[in-house]
Scaffold this motif. Structure first.
Motif, PDB file in Angstrom:
ATOM      1  N   UNK A 293      31.863  16.587  -3.064  1.00  0.00           N
ATOM      2  CA  UNK A 293      32.243  17.889  -2.515  1.00  0.00           C
ATOM      3  C   UNK A 293      31.618  18.195  -1.154  1.00  0.00           C
ATOM      4  N   UNK A 294      30.649  17.389  -0.719  1.00  0.00           N
ATOM      5  CA  UNK A 294      30.037  17.606   0.591  1.00  0.00           C
ATOM      6  C   UNK A 294      29.113  18.808   0.659  1.00  0.00           C
ATOM      7  N   UNK A 295      28.661  19.290  -0.463  1.00  0.00           N
ATOM      8  CA  UNK A 295      27.764  20.452  -0.527  1.00  0.00           C
ATOM      9  C   UNK A 295      26.404  20.001  -1.035  1.00  0.00           C
ATOM     10  N   UNK A 296      25.350  20.556  -0.433  1.00  0.00           N
ATOM     11  CA  UNK A 296      23.986  20.255  -0.864  1.00  0.00           C
ATOM     12  C   UNK A 296      23.634  21.045  -2.123  1.00  0.00           C
ATOM     13  N   UNK A 297      22.980  20.353  -3.074  1.00  0.00           N
ATOM     14  CA  UNK A 297      22.445  20.953  -4.296  1.00  0.00           C
ATOM     15  C   UNK A 297      21.047  20.395  -4.508  1.00  0.00           C
ATOM     16  N   UNK A 298      20.135  21.186  -5.108  1.00  0.00           N
ATOM     17  CA  UNK A 298      18.791  20.682  -5.388  1.00  0.00           C
ATOM     18  C   UNK A 298      18.760  19.586  -6.449  1.00  0.00           C
ATOM     19  N   UNK A 299      19.747  19.603  -7.352  1.00  0.00           N
ATOM     20  CA  UNK A 299      19.738  18.605  -8.427  1.00  0.00           C
ATOM     21  C   UNK A 299      21.118  18.472  -9.056  1.00  0.00           C
ATOM     22  N   UNK A 300      21.253  17.444  -9.871  1.00  0.00           N
ATOM     23  CA  UNK A 300      22.518  17.188 -10.555  1.00  0.00           C
ATOM     24  C   UNK A 300      22.849  18.279 -11.559  1.00  0.00           C
ATOM     25  N   UNK A 301      21.826  18.919 -12.122  1.00  0.00           N
ATOM     26  CA  UNK A 301      22.086  19.979 -13.088  1.00  0.00           C
ATOM     27  C   UNK A 301      22.682  21.212 -12.418  1.00  0.00           C
ATOM     28  N   UNK A 302      22.190  21.540 -11.220  1.00  0.00           N
ATOM     29  CA  UNK A 302      22.772  22.656 -10.461  1.00  0.00           C
ATOM     30  C   UNK A 302      24.215  22.328 -10.087  1.00  0.00           C
ATOM     31  N   UNK A 303      24.473  21.076  -9.700  1.00  0.00           N
ATOM     32  CA  UNK A 303      25.838  20.672  -9.357  1.00  0.00           C
ATOM     33  C   UNK A 303      26.752  20.764 -10.566  1.00  0.00           C
ATOM     34  N   UNK A 304      26.268  20.332 -11.707  1.00  0.00           N
ATOM     35  CA  UNK A 304      27.072  20.404 -12.927  1.00  0.00           C
ATOM     36  C   UNK A 304      27.414  21.848 -13.267  1.00  0.00           C
ATOM     37  N   UNK A 305      26.447  22.738 -13.095  1.00  0.00           N
ATOM     38  CA  UNK A 305      26.643  24.138 -13.462  1.00  0.00           C
ATOM     39  C   UNK A 305      27.484  24.922 -12.460  1.00  0.00           C
ATOM     40  N   UNK A 306      27.365  24.601 -11.165  1.00  0.00           N
ATOM     41  CA  UNK A 306      28.019  25.437 -10.160  1.00  0.00           C
ATOM     42  C   UNK A 306      28.848  24.666  -9.143  1.00  0.00           C
ATOM     43  N   UNK A 307      28.945  23.350  -9.300  1.00  0.00           N
ATOM     44  CA  UNK A 307      29.627  22.531  -8.306  1.00  0.00           C
ATOM     45  C   UNK A 307      31.052  22.198  -8.684  1.00  0.00           C
ATOM     46  N   UNK A 308      31.546  21.158  -8.057  1.00  0.00           N
ATOM     47  CA  UNK A 308      32.916  20.724  -8.331  1.00  0.00           C
ATOM     48  C   UNK A 308      32.981  20.049  -9.697  1.00  0.00           C
TER      49      UNK A 308
ATOM     50  N   UNK B 278      25.444  24.372   3.926  1.00  0.00           N
ATOM     51  CA  UNK B 278      25.663  25.078   2.672  1.00  0.00           C
ATOM     52  C   UNK B 278      24.809  24.407   1.608  1.00  0.00           C
ATOM     53  N   UNK B 279      23.939  25.199   0.985  1.00  0.00           N
ATOM     54  CA  UNK B 279      23.081  24.703  -0.099  1.00  0.00           C
ATOM     55  C   UNK B 279      23.276  25.650  -1.275  1.00  0.00           C
ATOM     56  N   UNK B 280      23.648  25.102  -2.414  1.00  0.00           N
ATOM     57  CA  UNK B 280      23.860  25.906  -3.616  1.00  0.00           C
ATOM     58  C   UNK B 280      22.916  25.428  -4.708  1.00  0.00           C
ATOM     59  N   UNK B 281      22.451  26.359  -5.506  1.00  0.00           N
ATOM     60  CA  UNK B 281      21.586  25.997  -6.618  1.00  0.00           C
ATOM     61  C   UNK B 281      21.271  27.209  -7.461  1.00  0.00           C
ATOM     62  N   UNK B 282      20.729  26.971  -8.622  1.00  0.00           N
ATOM     63  CA  UNK B 282      20.375  28.045  -9.548  1.00  0.00           C
ATOM     64  C   UNK B 282      18.908  28.389  -9.356  1.00  0.00           C
ATOM     65  N   UNK B 283      18.624  29.634  -9.015  1.00  0.00           N
ATOM     66  CA  UNK B 283      17.244  30.091  -8.834  1.00  0.00           C
ATOM     67  C   UNK B 283      16.533  29.376  -7.710  1.00  0.00           C
ATOM     68  N   UNK B 284      17.247  29.016  -6.657  1.00  0.00           N
ATOM     69  CA  UNK B 284      16.694  28.207  -5.569  1.00  0.00           C
ATOM     70  C   UNK B 284      15.765  29.023  -4.676  1.00  0.00           C
ATOM     71  N   UNK B 285      14.628  28.404  -4.288  1.00  0.00           N
ATOM     72  CA  UNK B 285      13.709  29.056  -3.359  1.00  0.00           C
ATOM     73  C   UNK B 285      13.953  28.539  -1.943  1.00  0.00           C
ATOM     74  N   UNK B 286      13.128  28.954  -1.006  1.00  0.00           N
ATOM     75  CA  UNK B 286      13.310  28.608   0.404  1.00  0.00           C
ATOM     76  C   UNK B 286      13.182  27.113   0.680  1.00  0.00           C
ATOM     77  N   UNK B 287      12.486  26.366  -0.191  1.00  0.00           N
ATOM     78  CA  UNK B 287      12.320  24.924   0.009  1.00  0.00           C
ATOM     79  C   UNK B 287      13.234  24.103  -0.900  1.00  0.00           C
TER      80      UNK B 287
END
Length: 105
Positions: free
Chosen positions: A32-47, A3-12
């Motif tokens: 939370x055990x979930x992959x995010x591209x960055x701390x900002x994406x985690x802050x916006x959409x993570x735990x 599971x990879x979550x992020x804002x506006x994330x591309x294939x890489x």
């Protein structure tokens, strides 16, 4: 499947916040055990309880190469000299400026 979550994330795994050609990792957040591209994406959409990886768990896989999907342990990532040890795709060396947000360093 990862599971990879992020804002506006591309294939890489580049995201709306970090999207240069060498921004290609995702980090599994310890909290939370979930992959995010960055701390900002985690802050916006993570735990809502961010936590860093403790040193005694640096042998666990927690970094994903967005190019080949190889998972690195925290220690492998910290030691990798900004290149994937599997496919040799370059990682952004500037990410080291934020490592304290992910890892107990």
């Amino acid at each position: 499947m990862l599971t990879i979550k992020g804002i506006g994330m591309d294939a890489e795994t580049r995201c709306a916040h970090y999207h240069s050609a060498i921004d290609r990792i995702a980090i599994k957040f310890y909290c939370c055990g979930i992959y995010y591209p960055c701390f900002e994406c985690h802050t916006a959409t993570g735990c809502d309880k961010p936590a860093v990886w403790p040193k005694e768990r640096f042998s666990e896989k927690a970094v994903l190469c967005g190019t080949c999907r190889h998972e690195l342990t925290v220690q492998e990532y910290l030691d990798c000299a900004s290149v994937c040890p599997n496919c040799e795709a370059p990682f952004n060396p500037g990410c080291s400026l934020h490592k304290h947000l992910y890892f107990d360093v």
